[in-house]
Enzyme design. Structure first.
Site, PDB file in Angstrom:
ATOM      1  N   HIS A  55      66.216  36.620  23.162  1.00 23.54           N
ATOM      2  CA  HIS A  55      66.608  35.314  23.678  1.00 23.54           C
ATOM      3  C   HIS A  55      65.910  34.219  22.874  1.00 23.54           C
ATOM      4  O   HIS A  55      64.994  34.496  22.088  1.00 23.54           O
ATOM      5  CB  HIS A  55      66.272  35.186  25.171  1.00 23.54           C
TER       6      HIS A  55
HETATM    7  P1  TYD Z   1      62.216  37.975  30.169  1.00 21.15           P
HETATM    8  O1  TYD Z   1      61.734  36.632  29.755  1.00 21.15           O
HETATM    9  O2  TYD Z   1      63.665  38.287  30.006  1.00 21.15           O
HETATM   10  O3  TYD Z   1      61.330  39.102  29.461  1.00 21.15           O
HETATM   11  P2  TYD Z   1      61.297  39.594  27.938  1.00 21.15           P
HETATM   12  O4  TYD Z   1      61.647  38.419  27.083  1.00 21.15           O
HETATM   13  O5  TYD Z   1      59.910  40.049  27.723  1.00 21.15           O
HETATM   14  O6  TYD Z   1      62.253  40.703  27.765  1.00 21.15           O
HETATM   15  O7  TYD Z   1      61.793  38.194  31.681  1.00 21.15           O
HETATM   16  C1  TYD Z   1      61.904  39.441  32.327  1.00 21.15           C
HETATM   17  C2  TYD Z   1      61.991  39.194  33.825  1.00 21.15           C
HETATM   18  O8  TYD Z   1      60.803  38.572  34.307  1.00 21.15           O
HETATM   19  C3  TYD Z   1      63.144  38.291  34.205  1.00 21.15           C
HETATM   20  O9  TYD Z   1      63.701  38.798  35.418  1.00 21.15           O
HETATM   21  C4  TYD Z   1      62.494  36.966  34.476  1.00 21.15           C
HETATM   22  C5  TYD Z   1      61.104  37.324  34.934  1.00 21.15           C
HETATM   23  N1  TYD Z   1      60.089  36.328  34.526  1.00 21.15           N
HETATM   24  C6  TYD Z   1      59.486  35.541  35.484  1.00 21.15           C
HETATM   25  O10 TYD Z   1      59.793  35.633  36.699  1.00 21.15           O
HETATM   26  N2  TYD Z   1      58.535  34.648  35.102  1.00 21.15           N
HETATM   27  C7  TYD Z   1      58.166  34.510  33.807  1.00 21.15           C
HETATM   28  O11 TYD Z   1      57.282  33.674  33.482  1.00 21.15           O
HETATM   29  C8  TYD Z   1      58.815  35.321  32.807  1.00 21.15           C
HETATM   30  C9  TYD Z   1      58.444  35.208  31.347  1.00 21.15           C
HETATM   31  C10 TYD Z   1      59.757  36.220  33.215  1.00 21.15           C
END
Ligand code: TYD
Length: 141
Positions: A55
């Site tokens: 992303h």
């Molecule tokens: P995501 O940012 O998609 O993780 P990565 O980039 O590491 O793959 O986030 C994963 C999950 O965690 C998603 O359901 C959103 C949640 N999340 C939060 O609730 N708070 C946060 O600060 C972050 C970064 C993610």
């Protein structure tokens, strides 16, 4: 240290304090960290064939530090991309602007700490690569 060839991304030396007995890194908002920190999160226990991230953000500044172990961190500004190996707690990857990121090859002891300039906001995410390319090419026109 310094520019990595991808717009908005650079490696910062976090200037650890210490000697052969051990090390300490102090991160201070708007000093060694170039923004006001609103959120800290860390990623750990990642299975080694998992790819995370995939992303970009519209409006988020981050400082990413691999405080334990190692992983690969790909950054892509829409024109240039590079995959960096993060394996040193004295080095921070600073990302500012619309940058696609992907993380992979996590060691079992990897702890990836992220300091962020904004609270969590799902509406700030760009999760589709084609949308990311549209946004970055709009910025250039
Ligand atoms: P995501 O940012 O998609 O993780 P990565 O980039 O590491 O793959 O986030 C994963 C999950 O965690 C998603 O359901 C959103 C949640 N999340 C939060 O609730 N708070 C946060 O600060 C972050 C970064 C993610």
């Amino acid at each position: 240290m310094g520019e990595v060839g991808v717009t908005g991304c650079r490696l910062l030396d976090l200037n650890p304090i210490g000697n052969d007995q051990g090390w300490l890194v102090s991160l201070e908002a708007e000093k060694s960290v170039p923004f006001a920190i609103k959120r800290v999160y860390y990623i750990y226990g990642t299975v080694d064939d998992v790819r995370r991230g995939l992303h970009a953000h519209y409006n988020l500044e981050q400082l990413i530090v691999c405080v334990s172990g190692s992983c690969l961190f790909l950054v892509d500004d829409g024109n240039n991309k590079i995959e960096l190996k993060l394996d040193n707690p004295r080095t921070g990857l600073h990302i500012k602007g619309v940058v696609w990121r992907e993380m992979s090859n996590f060691s079992s002891d990897c702890v990836l700490m992220v300091l962020a300039s904004e609270l969590y906001d799902e509406s700030d995410y760009i999760r589709c690569y084609e949308d990311f390319i549209s946004v970055t090419s709009e910025g250039l026109s």
